[in-house]
Design a protein around this motif. Structure first.
Motif, PDB file in Angstrom:
ATOM      1  N   GLN A 470       0.856  -1.184   0.000  1.00  0.00           N
ATOM      2  CA  GLN A 470       0.000   0.000   0.000  1.00  0.00           C
ATOM      3  C   GLN A 470       0.893   1.235   0.000  1.00  0.00           C
ATOM      4  N   VAL A 471       0.669   2.150  -0.962  1.00  0.00           N
ATOM      5  CA  VAL A 471       1.552   3.305  -1.103  1.00  0.00           C
ATOM      6  C   VAL A 471       0.742   4.598  -1.247  1.00  0.00           C
ATOM      7  N   MET A 472       1.424   5.696  -1.006  1.00  0.00           N
ATOM      8  CA  MET A 472       0.846   7.028  -1.174  1.00  0.00           C
ATOM      9  C   MET A 472       1.706   7.808  -2.158  1.00  0.00           C
ATOM     10  N   LEU A 473       1.059   8.519  -3.079  1.00  0.00           N
ATOM     11  CA  LEU A 473       1.767   9.364  -4.028  1.00  0.00           C
ATOM     12  C   LEU A 473       2.195  10.649  -3.329  1.00  0.00           C
ATOM     13  N   LEU A 474       3.419  11.084  -3.555  1.00  0.00           N
ATOM     14  CA  LEU A 474       3.981  12.221  -2.838  1.00  0.00           C
ATOM     15  C   LEU A 474       4.167  13.461  -3.708  1.00  0.00           C
ATOM     16  N   ASN A 476       2.220  15.913  -7.117  1.00  0.00           N
ATOM     17  CA  ASN A 476       1.160  16.108  -8.111  1.00  0.00           C
ATOM     18  C   ASN A 476       1.706  15.738  -9.481  1.00  0.00           C
ATOM     19  N   ILE A 477       1.201  14.646 -10.034  1.00  0.00           N
ATOM     20  CA  ILE A 477       1.657  14.177 -11.342  1.00  0.00           C
ATOM     21  C   ILE A 477       0.676  14.586 -12.433  1.00  0.00           C
ATOM     22  N   ASN A 478      -0.613  14.305 -12.211  1.00  0.00           N
ATOM     23  CA  ASN A 478      -1.656  14.676 -13.170  1.00  0.00           C
ATOM     24  C   ASN A 478      -2.940  14.917 -12.381  1.00  0.00           C
ATOM     25  N   VAL A 479      -3.226  16.181 -12.125  1.00  0.00           N
ATOM     26  CA  VAL A 479      -4.361  16.539 -11.266  1.00  0.00           C
ATOM     27  C   VAL A 479      -5.679  16.076 -11.862  1.00  0.00           C
ATOM     28  N   SER A 480      -5.847  16.224 -13.185  1.00  0.00           N
ATOM     29  CA  SER A 480      -7.109  15.866 -13.828  1.00  0.00           C
ATOM     30  C   SER A 480      -7.412  14.379 -13.728  1.00  0.00           C
ATOM     31  N   LYS A 481      -6.373  13.548 -13.606  1.00  0.00           N
ATOM     32  CA  LYS A 481      -6.570  12.101 -13.515  1.00  0.00           C
ATOM     33  C   LYS A 481      -6.507  11.591 -12.077  1.00  0.00           C
ATOM     34  N   GLY A 482      -6.417  12.502 -11.125  1.00  0.00           N
ATOM     35  CA  GLY A 482      -6.411  12.102  -9.717  1.00  0.00           C
ATOM     36  C   GLY A 482      -5.057  11.682  -9.195  1.00  0.00           C
ATOM     37  N   LEU A 483      -4.003  11.855  -9.989  1.00  0.00           N
ATOM     38  CA  LEU A 483      -2.657  11.509  -9.524  1.00  0.00           C
ATOM     39  C   LEU A 483      -2.074  12.715  -8.802  1.00  0.00           C
ATOM     40  N   VAL A 484      -2.499  12.891  -7.546  1.00  0.00           N
ATOM     41  CA  VAL A 484      -2.141  14.075  -6.771  1.00  0.00           C
ATOM     42  C   VAL A 484      -1.445  13.665  -5.483  1.00  0.00           C
ATOM     43  N   ASN A 485      -0.783  14.631  -4.869  1.00  0.00           N
ATOM     44  CA  ASN A 485      -0.120  14.411  -3.593  1.00  0.00           C
ATOM     45  C   ASN A 485      -1.134  13.922  -2.562  1.00  0.00           C
ATOM     46  N   GLY A 486      -0.932  12.709  -2.029  1.00  0.00           N
ATOM     47  CA  GLY A 486      -1.853  12.137  -1.057  1.00  0.00           C
ATOM     48  C   GLY A 486      -2.726  11.035  -1.616  1.00  0.00           C
ATOM     49  N   ALA A 487      -2.732  10.833  -2.943  1.00  0.00           N
ATOM     50  CA  ALA A 487      -3.549   9.773  -3.545  1.00  0.00           C
ATOM     51  C   ALA A 487      -3.032   8.406  -3.105  1.00  0.00           C
ATOM     52  N   ARG A 488      -3.966   7.477  -2.925  1.00  0.00           N
ATOM     53  CA  ARG A 488      -3.622   6.145  -2.417  1.00  0.00           C
ATOM     54  C   ARG A 488      -3.691   5.089  -3.508  1.00  0.00           C
ATOM     55  N   GLY A 489      -2.742   4.158  -3.476  1.00  0.00           N
ATOM     56  CA  GLY A 489      -2.714   3.097  -4.470  1.00  0.00           C
ATOM     57  C   GLY A 489      -2.060   1.843  -3.934  1.00  0.00           C
ATOM     58  N   VAL A 490      -1.974   0.819  -4.808  1.00  0.00           N
ATOM     59  CA  VAL A 490      -1.348  -0.445  -4.437  1.00  0.00           C
ATOM     60  C   VAL A 490      -0.424  -0.873  -5.578  1.00  0.00           C
ATOM     61  N   VAL A 491       0.758  -1.396  -5.246  1.00  0.00           N
ATOM     62  CA  VAL A 491       1.722  -1.842  -6.250  1.00  0.00           C
ATOM     63  C   VAL A 491       1.222  -3.129  -6.887  1.00  0.00           C
ATOM     64  N   LYS A 492       1.046  -3.109  -8.216  1.00  0.00           N
ATOM     65  CA  LYS A 492       0.528  -4.282  -8.938  1.00  0.00           C
ATOM     66  C   LYS A 492       1.655  -5.147  -9.496  1.00  0.00           C
ATOM     67  N   GLU A 493       2.716  -4.506  -9.970  1.00  0.00           N
ATOM     68  CA  GLU A 493       3.859  -5.246 -10.514  1.00  0.00           C
ATOM     69  C   GLU A 493       5.041  -4.289 -10.664  1.00  0.00           C
ATOM     70  N   PHE A 494       6.178  -4.846 -11.082  1.00  0.00           N
ATOM     71  CA  PHE A 494       7.351  -4.025 -11.375  1.00  0.00           C
ATOM     72  C   PHE A 494       7.642  -4.135 -12.866  1.00  0.00           C
ATOM     73  N   LYS A 495       7.657  -3.001 -13.531  1.00  0.00           N
ATOM     74  CA  LYS A 495       7.833  -2.949 -14.977  1.00  0.00           C
ATOM     75  C   LYS A 495       9.055  -2.099 -15.291  1.00  0.00           C
ATOM     76  N   ASN A 496      10.005  -2.667 -16.014  1.00  0.00           N
ATOM     77  CA  ASN A 496      11.263  -1.970 -16.305  1.00  0.00           C
ATOM     78  C   ASN A 496      11.926  -1.485 -15.022  1.00  0.00           C
ATOM     79  N   GLU A 497      11.870  -2.346 -13.995  1.00  0.00           N
ATOM     80  CA  GLU A 497      12.487  -2.073 -12.693  1.00  0.00           C
ATOM     81  C   GLU A 497      11.820  -0.923 -11.941  1.00  0.00           C
ATOM     82  N   LEU A 498      10.629  -0.511 -12.375  1.00  0.00           N
ATOM     83  CA  LEU A 498       9.888   0.556 -11.702  1.00  0.00           C
ATOM     84  C   LEU A 498       8.528   0.031 -11.248  1.00  0.00           C
ATOM     85  N   PRO A 499       7.989   0.553 -10.117  1.00  0.00           N
ATOM     86  CA  PRO A 499       6.691   0.075  -9.624  1.00  0.00           C
ATOM     87  C   PRO A 499       5.522   0.589 -10.469  1.00  0.00           C
ATOM     88  N   LEU A 500       4.643  -0.323 -10.883  1.00  0.00           N
ATOM     89  CA  LEU A 500       3.400   0.040 -11.562  1.00  0.00           C
ATOM     90  C   LEU A 500       2.304   0.031 -10.496  1.00  0.00           C
TER      91      LEU A 500
END
Length: 642
Positions: A470-474, A476-500
């Motif tokens: 369980q992770v929190m975004l730190l 503002n990446i894309n405000v219109s899509k809800g990717l903002v500071n404080g948004a909550r998500g879950v790591v689904k996989e690692f793609k190109n050595e980065l968390p998706l």
């Protein structure tokens, strides 16, 4: 878009060079004005006015624009056709960005097809003097044309070392970093200020000493960033009482700026300390001092800082003549207590100091809440803020304990009163997940500053993740899509050595982002994946965040306002779960209640306009009116007062 975006006031240096690059003419002004103009042939010019000299008009053709330091109020425009370069410094950052964006939009958007430019022959045969007019505000149509023009190309950001070029408006080429200029500046205009916020901004720009406050979610930090961006960068110092708050506004901590450490020394020793530090030069240069989260600054420290300012600047004016802009909510977290003090229960807020009383000229309280939209929830938070929860509100909060707020595998973040509790929960939950740990190490510009970056940002130096974390975004990446500071998500996989990461409305491949932190000696930076483990979070570090899925137990709160800070992080009652809620967990400091009550009385009395002929009883009548006003307000429920 404001019409002000077509003009800019700043310090300016103009240099003309010959074909060998040798400077053969130079002009300089500390207070120059640049305006975008258009002639009758629809050619766009920059008109430069400085001192009492005749204005200079340069057409916007074959330009190179260097704008790496726009946020610091610096940029340059090279007019290649004339061998002239304009170096702009000490500009209000938001005004500079708006000016460059307007210039870019007007040049890129081109004139509508039905409007033809006057032919060269017509211009030569005309006996009329050349006419100029101010450029019109940017229209929605122009923005749409530019957006299509910009977004249709590659989004690759070029090396910052390379100069960005802004071509002739008749050409199809455009600056390689056009998208970055367009998007970075457009975000500033996305959310307009409300009426109250505009009033605060105008008062700050008039040079008055201002304190503005408001409940959580009223846009205090957003407004503060607007104020910072509207003041000349070189003489404005943005500070905050905590490192996290300073990072949010792109400033430094007040302790770093003041140069007196923790302020535990005697007042004369503090002056000597500041005089010998690097801060003394900044003190002398500063004209506008901004302090965020002022509620966490103790009265004694505020008094010493004010005294140091007068001594270093050799001025008897409050704060040595520096304009003071303070922001904060005293109903939220108080100053950190000194447990070795004899009186452990007493907290001396900075509004209790003599320095506060002689410095602050105007006080504002923002009322419109932007974080929450449910009026019922806003009313409950207003009650919690002043420590007086009704029976109905208690029932509503207690009922949230049985709510299921989890969705798509995203669990609620647990807010803890103690940082150690949050760390233990995160470590235990990560350990329980199957699979291997992936480690992401931060890249710091200066390894010696790593500890400071740990304390003053929420970005971890070492991030350990697993699939299912369980992770929190730190950021503002894309405000219109809800990717903002404080948004909550879950790591689904690692793609190109980065968390998706799966957020509620979006999949996001988390790539390293940059955080910068100002210090008294320069800027330090950290590059890290913008995520943090979020099974749990401390209430202290949650200040300024908006959480879309949060639960809490308030049994161990130990400070006035701590429960309010925690509850006000939630966007709505539907995304909140409060375990074992009791009214005993909610209280407000009596000194703070008294302070805000007096502010309300003063504001109401200042709005009274005396009518009729003055007489010798006027003063007595005014005193009686004030007493009556105070009595009537205090007899009402505290919620109505505040």
């Amino acid at each position: 878009m404001d019409t002000d975006d077509a003009s800019l006031t700043c310090s300016l240096k103009l240099e003309w060079t010959n074909s060998q690059g040798i400077i053969n003419r130079k002009l300089q002004s500390k207070n120059a004005t640049l305006r975008l103009m258009r002639d009758e042939s629809r050619v766009i010019y920059v008109e430069i006015r400085y001192d009492k000299a005749s204005p200079i008009k340069l057409p916007l053709k074959r330009l190179s624009v260097h704008k790496n330091f726009m946020k610091e109020g610096r940029a340059s425009i090279k007019f290649q056709e004339f061998g002239c370069t304009a170096f702009m410094t000490n500009a209000p950052p938001s005004q500079l960005i708006g000016f460059l964006r307007t210039m870019f939009v007007k040049m890129t958007g081109n004139a509508p097809k039905n409007e033809k430019a006057t032919s060269l022959r017509t211009q030569l045969l005309s006996n009329k003097p050349q006419q100029f007019e101010e450029i019109s505000p940017v229209t929605k149509g122009e923005l749409c044309r530019v957006q299509k023009h910009v977004m249709g190309k590659s989004t690759t950001t070029p090396s910052p070392i390379r100069k960005r070029k802004l071509s002739d408006s008749s050409s199809d080429s455009r600056p390689s970093s056009a998208k970055r200029l367009y998007t970075s500046s457009s975000t500033i205009q996305d959310t307009p200020l409300d009426i109250q916020q505009k009033e605060v901004l105008e008062t700050c720009l008039s040079g008055r000493n201002v304190f503005f406050t408001g409940s959580a979610g009223t846009g205090k930090s957003y407004l503060l960033r607007k104020i910072i961006g509207s003041l000349p960068a070189d003489v404005t110092v943005a500070t905050a009482s905590t490192g996290v708050a300073a990072c949010h506004i792109g400033g430094i901590t007040l302790h770093q700026f003041a140069g007196i450490g923790l302020g535990t020394a005697s007042i004369n020793a503090c002056v000597d300390m500041a005089m010998k530090s690097a801060s003394s030069l900044i003190w002398k240069k500063c004209k506008h001092l901004i302090i965020d989260e002022v509620s966490m600054i103790e009265a004694d420290y505020f008094q010493k800082v004010e005294y140091v300012a007068r001594k270093i600047r050799k001025s008897d004016k409050p704060f040595g003549g520096i304009q003071l802009i303070l922001c904060g909510d005293f109903f939220q977290l108080p100053p950190v207590r000194k447990w070795n003090d004899k009186d452990k229960k007493k907290i001396n807020f900075c509004f209790m100091s003599q320095a506060w009383k002689k410095c602050i000229q105007d006080t504002f309280e923002l009322k419109k809440v932007h974080r929450q939209e449910e009026q019922d929830f806003i009313d409950i938070l207003n009650e919690v803020r002043i420590g007086k929860v009704s029976i109905e509100s208690e029932k509503v909060l207690a009922a949230t304990a049985s709510q299921c707020i989890e969705k798509d595998g995203i669990l609620a973040t647990r807010l803890c009163s103690h940082t150690q509790d949050a760390d233990l929960i995160n470590e235990g939950k990560l350990k329980d997940l199957p699979g291997d740990i992936r480690i992401f190490e931060a890249l710091d510009s200066n390894p010696a500053s790593s500890k400071m970056l740990d304390n003053q940002t929420t970005v971890p130096r070492r991030l350990e993740l697993k699939i299912g974390a369980q992770v929190m975004l730190l950021k503002n990446i894309n405000v219109s899509k809800g990717l903002v500071n404080g948004a909550r998500g879950v790591v689904k996989e690692f793609k190109n050595e980065l968390p998706l990461v799966k957020f509620r409305n979006q999949l996001y491949l988390a790539q390293p982002e940059r955080w910068s932190l100002k210090t008294s000696t320069g800027v330090v930076a950290r590059k890290q994946v913008p995520l943090r483990l979020a099974w749990a979070f401390s209430i202290h570090k949650s200040q300024g965040l908006t959480l879309d899925c949060v639960e809490m137990s308030l049994n161990r709160v130990f400070e006035a306002g701590q429960a309010y800070v925690a509850l006000s992080r939630a966007q709505s009652l539907k995304t909140l779960r409060v375990l074992d809620f009791k009214t005993s967990q909610v209280w407000a400091n009596p000194d703070v209640i008294n302070f805000y009550s007096k502010l309300r009385i003063q504001r109401d009395c200042s709005n009274l306009v005396p009518l009729g002929i003055k007489n010798k009883n006027t003063k007595t009548n005014n005193k009686n009116l004030l007493k009556g006003k105070s009595k009537s307000l205090m007899s009402k429920p505290l919620l109505n007062i505040l």
